[in-house]
Scaffold this active site. Structure first.
Site, PDB file in Angstrom:
ATOM      1  N   THR A  45       0.851  -1.184   0.000  1.00  0.00           N
ATOM      2  CA  THR A  45       0.000   0.000   0.000  1.00  0.00           C
ATOM      3  C   THR A  45       0.889   1.236   0.000  1.00  0.00           C
ATOM      4  OG1 THR A  45      -0.108   0.301   2.406  1.00  0.00           O
ATOM      5  CG2 THR A  45      -1.691  -1.235   1.422  1.00  0.00           C
ATOM      6  N   ILE A 109       2.587  -1.122   5.102  1.00  0.00           N
ATOM      7  CA  ILE A 109       1.945   0.159   5.416  1.00  0.00           C
ATOM      8  C   ILE A 109       3.040   1.204   5.602  1.00  0.00           C
ATOM      9  CG2 ILE A 109       1.833  -0.380   7.899  1.00  0.00           C
ATOM     10  CD1 ILE A 109      -0.755   1.321   7.984  1.00  0.00           C
ATOM     11  N   ILE A 140       6.689  -2.336   7.576  1.00  0.00           N
ATOM     12  CA  ILE A 140       6.592  -0.887   7.702  1.00  0.00           C
ATOM     13  C   ILE A 140       7.414  -0.276   6.574  1.00  0.00           C
ATOM     14  CG2 ILE A 140       6.914   1.106   9.195  1.00  0.00           C
ATOM     15  CD1 ILE A 140       4.900  -1.063  10.210  1.00  0.00           C
ATOM     16  N   LYS A 141       6.756   0.521   5.742  1.00  0.00           N
ATOM     17  CA  LYS A 141       7.429   1.118   4.588  1.00  0.00           C
ATOM     18  C   LYS A 141       8.099   2.424   4.990  1.00  0.00           C
ATOM     19  CE  LYS A 141       5.723   0.921   0.366  1.00  0.00           C
ATOM     20  NZ  LYS A 141       4.788   1.044  -0.794  1.00  0.00           N
ATOM     21  N   ILE A 142       9.383   2.516   4.673  1.00  0.00           N
ATOM     22  CA  ILE A 142      10.174   3.713   4.963  1.00  0.00           C
ATOM     23  C   ILE A 142      10.862   4.134   3.666  1.00  0.00           C
ATOM     24  CG2 ILE A 142      12.135   4.642   6.252  1.00  0.00           C
ATOM     25  CD1 ILE A 142      11.496   2.659   8.476  1.00  0.00           C
TER      26      ILE A 142
END
Length: 376
Positions: A45, A109, A140-142
């Site tokens: 996402t 996300i 966790i998208k960074i």
């Protein structure tokens, strides 16, 4: 019945097929579960996806009414809505996660994109998302900004699985792989079991051609025309070569011996932007074992309908890919400058989408509050 056809061939070739989309309607209708049955083994996402999901239909109206009644502000509401969707998607994918021993079955996300240039705030946001979704199969998208790199290391060091996003250049990708290994080394020092900690590196593909093709068109030469639509694939194939060098290194072998799993390359932005190109271009030309390809639904359906034979199209292409990028440089096209500009634009686009998301949720909260007041 086991999946068959082009998607199954990709899986057999070692490519993990992920969907680049999520919405509550997709969850409620059973569409996501159906796609999983067809061979999709992950979901990504981003702020643009959530903004589109909340702008369409009424799937979020009931929750918006409840949040308005609770007095939630817009940031709290967005956080709750998006983490709820990702948690639900993670539950749908959990059987895949269990079946693949944590390799797939993952849902991503992203941290608030407004924090892309703030290391400490990114770490804080990542912790909050990880603890709130509270599922082992979440990423966790960074973003891979310069400020994001130390955040990636810090978050991995705490045992949080990470999807590094917005990677365009080979230089930045090498820095991402270094940040990943540093994070695992620190995690090991902190006493974490490395086996459950997973990571992917999202290397963006089609946007490279979208940026370079107009520059080639401006040159209006036969050689420039010949190079249209080839830079992105060459860039990604070279990125895979960088990955291969890292996993062959003594540094990585020490981590692998301690139970670590590699940070898989993930091909992102694989939807074709130029209608002159085959709609499965950025899938068929980037097949190699051990990677992820996350596709918008339109691309996914195109691959399922008429995808290629899933032969390896990456191994052995390093020299040719390097020569192709050298030809671009010789024509005066600075690929590194293109990558820098794409990163800036990528962050700006996600920030704009986030603002749209906030505005839509704020509107929904306001409507819900007005209706509640009128009913009293």
């Amino acid at each position: 019945m086991a999946p068959s056809g082009p998607l199954a061939r990709l899986t057999e070739a070692g490519v993990a097929v992920w969907l680049d989309d999520l919405s509550r309607e997709r969850l409620r209708s059973g569409n996501l579960a159906s796609l999983v049955e067809r061979g999709v083994v992950g979901v990504t996402t981003n702020p643009t996806i959530f903004a589109a999901a909340i702008s369409q239909g009424d799937a979020y109206d009931e929750q918006l009414r409840a949040l308005a009644a609770q007095g939630a502000d817009v940031d709290q509401a967005v956080f709750t809505i998006t983490t709820d969707d990702v948690r639900a998607a993670a539950d749908v994918l959990r059987p895949v996660y269990d079946r693949t021993d944590g390799q797939d079955g993952r849902v991503s996300i992203e941290v608030d994109p407004r924090l892309a240039r703030d290391t400490a705030a990114t770490v804080t946001s990542a912790r909050a998302l990880w603890s709130t979704v509270d599922r082992p199969n979440v990423f966790i998208k960074i973003p891979a900004t310069l400020e994001g790199l130390p955040a990636i290391t810090a978050v991995l060091a705490e045992g949080i699985s990470v999807n590094v996003t917005l990677i365009f250049s080979l230089e930045r990708y090498a820095a991402v792989l270094d940040a990943f290994q540093s994070g695992l080394e620190q995690a090991r020092a902190n006493g974490h079991d490395l086996a459950p900690i997973a990571s992917v590196a999202s290397f963006f593909v089609s946007r490279v051609d979208t940026a370079i093709d107009p520059r080639l068109d401006d040159l209006a030469t036969p050689e420039a025309a010949e190079l249209r639509g080839k830079a992105a694939i060459a860039n990604a194939r070279l990125a895979y070569g960088v990955y291969e060098e890292v996993v062959a290194s003594e540094r990585w072998q020490a981590l692998a011996a301690a139970g670590a799993r590699p940070q898989r390359p993930l091909w992102a932005s694989t939807g074709v932007k130029d209608p002159a190109y085959p709609d499965t271009l950025y899938v068929d030309e980037l097949v190699v074992a051990g990677v992820v390809n996350t596709m918008p639904e339109k691309t996914l359906e195109a691959v399922a309908d008429h995808g290629g034979d899933a032969r390896d199209t990456v191994t052995g292409t390093q020299d040719a890919s390097a020569r192709l990028l050298d030809r671009l440089v010789a024509l005066g096209i600075d690929v590194d400058d293109v990558a820098r500009q794409l990163e800036i634009e990528g962050v700006e686009k996600f920030e704009a989408s986030w603002e749209q998301l906030l505005a839509k949720v704020s509107e929904g909260l306001g409507v819900a509050a007005e209706r509640a007041a009128g009913a009293q």
